[in-house]
Design a protein around this motif. Sequence first.
Motif, PDB file in Angstrom:
ATOM      1  N   PHE A  27      -6.679   8.650  -1.492  1.00 27.11           N
ATOM      2  CA  PHE A  27      -8.062   8.416  -1.917  1.00 27.11           C
ATOM      3  C   PHE A  27      -8.247   8.777  -3.388  1.00 27.11           C
ATOM      4  N   ASP A  28      -7.746   9.960  -3.789  1.00 26.38           N
ATOM      5  CA  ASP A  28      -7.912  10.403  -5.172  1.00 26.38           C
ATOM      6  C   ASP A  28      -7.146   9.496  -6.137  1.00 26.38           C
ATOM      7  N   PHE A  29      -5.958   9.086  -5.720  1.00 26.84           N
ATOM      8  CA  PHE A  29      -5.170   8.181  -6.567  1.00 26.84           C
ATOM      9  C   PHE A  29      -5.898   6.851  -6.758  1.00 26.84           C
ATOM     10  N   LEU A  30      -6.490   6.351  -5.685  1.00 23.26           N
ATOM     11  CA  LEU A  30      -7.205   5.086  -5.766  1.00 23.26           C
ATOM     12  C   LEU A  30      -8.422   5.208  -6.673  1.00 23.26           C
ATOM     13  N   ARG A  31      -9.170   6.304  -6.535  1.00 26.67           N
ATOM     14  CA  ARG A  31     -10.330   6.508  -7.410  1.00 26.67           C
ATOM     15  C   ARG A  31      -9.893   6.569  -8.879  1.00 26.67           C
ATOM     16  N   GLN A  32      -8.800   7.278  -9.128  1.00 24.81           N
ATOM     17  CA  GLN A  32      -8.288   7.398 -10.498  1.00 24.81           C
ATOM     18  C   GLN A  32      -7.882   6.025 -11.041  1.00 24.81           C
ATOM     19  N   MET A  33      -7.256   5.225 -10.197  1.00 25.66           N
ATOM     20  CA  MET A  33      -6.889   3.867 -10.596  1.00 25.66           C
ATOM     21  C   MET A  33      -8.108   3.057 -10.999  1.00 25.66           C
ATOM     22  N   ARG A  34      -9.119   3.053 -10.114  1.00 20.70           N
ATOM     23  CA  ARG A  34     -10.310   2.242 -10.375  1.00 20.70           C
ATOM     24  C   ARG A  34     -11.064   2.738 -11.603  1.00 20.70           C
ATOM     25  N   GLU A  35     -11.148   4.052 -11.763  1.00 25.43           N
ATOM     26  CA  GLU A  35     -11.831   4.598 -12.941  1.00 25.43           C
ATOM     27  C   GLU A  35     -11.092   4.229 -14.217  1.00 25.43           C
ATOM     28  N   GLY A  36      -9.761   4.060 -14.109  1.00 29.72           N
ATOM     29  CA  GLY A  36      -8.961   3.665 -15.264  1.00 29.72           C
ATOM     30  C   GLY A  36      -8.937   2.170 -15.508  1.00 29.72           C
ATOM     31  N   GLY A  37      -9.694   1.421 -14.697  1.00 27.05           N
ATOM     32  CA  GLY A  37      -9.789  -0.012 -14.902  1.00 27.05           C
ATOM     33  C   GLY A  37      -8.681  -0.828 -14.269  1.00 27.05           C
ATOM     34  N   GLN A  38      -7.852  -0.206 -13.437  1.00 22.50           N
ATOM     35  CA  GLN A  38      -6.774  -0.942 -12.774  1.00 22.50           C
ATOM     36  C   GLN A  38      -7.322  -1.604 -11.512  1.00 22.50           C
ATOM     37  N   ASP A  39      -7.221  -2.920 -11.477  1.00 22.67           N
ATOM     38  CA  ASP A  39      -7.881  -3.678 -10.409  1.00 22.67           C
ATOM     39  C   ASP A  39      -6.892  -4.290  -9.420  1.00 22.67           C
ATOM     40  N   TYR A  40      -5.717  -3.687  -9.268  1.00 22.39           N
ATOM     41  CA  TYR A  40      -4.779  -4.180  -8.263  1.00 22.39           C
ATOM     42  C   TYR A  40      -5.453  -4.207  -6.879  1.00 22.39           C
ATOM     43  N   PRO A  41      -5.241  -5.255  -6.117  1.00 22.34           N
ATOM     44  CA  PRO A  41      -5.722  -5.215  -4.726  1.00 22.34           C
ATOM     45  C   PRO A  41      -4.977  -4.131  -3.963  1.00 22.34           C
ATOM     46  N   VAL A  42      -5.705  -3.381  -3.133  1.00 21.06           N
ATOM     47  CA  VAL A  42      -5.120  -2.236  -2.430  1.00 21.06           C
ATOM     48  C   VAL A  42      -5.412  -2.331  -0.943  1.00 21.06           C
ATOM     49  N   LEU A  43      -4.352  -2.234  -0.162  1.00 22.35           N
ATOM     50  CA  LEU A  43      -4.448  -2.165   1.293  1.00 22.35           C
ATOM     51  C   LEU A  43      -4.103  -0.754   1.715  1.00 22.35           C
ATOM     52  N   MET A  44      -5.058  -0.063   2.347  1.00 20.54           N
ATOM     53  CA  MET A  44      -4.815   1.306   2.809  1.00 20.54           C
ATOM     54  C   MET A  44      -4.054   1.270   4.134  1.00 20.54           C
ATOM     55  N   LEU A  45      -3.048   2.133   4.239  1.00 16.85           N
ATOM     56  CA  LEU A  45      -2.234   2.236   5.440  1.00 16.85           C
ATOM     57  C   LEU A  45      -2.242   3.699   5.863  1.00 16.85           C
ATOM     58  N   THR A  46      -2.918   4.005   6.992  1.00 10.54           N
ATOM     59  CA  THR A  46      -3.162   5.409   7.317  1.00 10.54           C
ATOM     60  C   THR A  46      -3.342   5.628   8.811  1.00 10.54           C
ATOM     61  N   VAL A  47      -3.175   6.877   9.231  1.00 11.33           N
ATOM     62  CA  VAL A  47      -3.402   7.224  10.637  1.00 11.33           C
ATOM     63  C   VAL A  47      -4.880   7.436  10.904  1.00 11.33           C
ATOM     64  N   HIS A  48      -5.685   7.555   9.866  1.00 11.92           N
ATOM     65  CA  HIS A  48      -7.111   7.826  10.046  1.00 11.92           C
ATOM     66  C   HIS A  48      -7.822   6.562  10.512  1.00 11.92           C
ATOM     67  N   ASN A  49      -8.485   6.638  11.661  1.00 13.99           N
ATOM     68  CA  ASN A  49      -9.146   5.467  12.221  1.00 13.99           C
ATOM     69  C   ASN A  49     -10.645   5.663  12.380  1.00 13.99           C
ATOM     70  N   SER A  50     -11.171   6.782  11.873  1.00 13.53           N
ATOM     71  CA  SER A  50     -12.599   7.024  12.023  1.00 13.53           C
ATOM     72  C   SER A  50     -13.378   6.175  11.031  1.00 13.53           C
ATOM     73  N   VAL A  51     -14.632   5.906  11.377  1.00 12.41           N
ATOM     74  CA  VAL A  51     -15.480   5.115  10.491  1.00 12.41           C
ATOM     75  C   VAL A  51     -15.645   5.815   9.154  1.00 12.41           C
ATOM     76  N   ASP A  52     -15.804   7.148   9.175  1.00 14.77           N
ATOM     77  CA  ASP A  52     -16.001   7.897   7.926  1.00 14.77           C
ATOM     78  C   ASP A  52     -14.823   7.716   6.977  1.00 14.77           C
ATOM     79  N   ASN A  53     -13.598   7.760   7.526  1.00 14.11           N
ATOM     80  CA  ASN A  53     -12.424   7.597   6.671  1.00 14.11           C
ATOM     81  C   ASN A  53     -12.311   6.182   6.141  1.00 14.11           C
ATOM     82  N   ARG A  54     -12.649   5.216   6.976  1.00  6.73           N
ATOM     83  CA  ARG A  54     -12.632   3.828   6.515  1.00  6.73           C
ATOM     84  C   ARG A  54     -13.645   3.622   5.394  1.00  6.73           C
TER      85      ARG A  54
END
Length: 247
Positions: A61-88
Amino acid sequence: MQSLLLIEDNPIIGSMTETVLKSAYKVEWVQSAEAAAQKLQSGTHYDLLILDVNLPGMSGFDFLRQMREGGQDYPVLMLTVHNSVDNRVEGLNAGADDYVCKPYNPDELLVRVATLLRRVGGSTQHIITHGDMRYDTAFCSVEKAGVPISLSAREAAVLDILMGNIGRIISKTQIEDFVYGRAGSDQAQSNAIEVHVSSLRRKLGHGVIRTVRGLGYTIPTEVDQDHIDSEDEIPAPHKTGLADPAE
């Protein structure tokens, strides 16, 4: 060949995921956000990032935020064990484009990667034609023989995943997860996908979307309007490669 960057610290899951993705893409695999940042800073081009949440050091999550704040717009697919709505929601708010939960189905992962790549593929790639049907992925709009066809949001989502995977069998579960989200698919009515497909057939004509009994749905690569049975059903192939058949 399109290039993906896989960011996954678990060696077993990372190796399996790399193998699945290499069947269709060029893949580089790193095991931390720091290593991923170095890859991106090196100027290497990637068409899509597949990012785990629970990474050592900096979280996904932090890496993705840092990417977006830095203007990097690569499409990102999250792959995780977290399945709760809050995590999504947290992942999507951080800038993720889509979400796949572990343990994942290999075919679902490939479908989501292909669909996401197509969506961000640029204006020259967002029109898909099939017979006399023209589908615009950017606007989720469809024309049949030059006539615009009105679709509901759910019908458009069903058509989107099928048109993005022409010739490939997509299971009912995969369509439900795509249309409703993995968390919401449990709350969808058991016959919801059948209802949407039936409505699409009425609007687009029979023979466009075919049922493969026990496996799912497909839009065949060859448009055959001369040999159509009443239920739009075709025999199941001997080998499908699907690990997640339709219910």
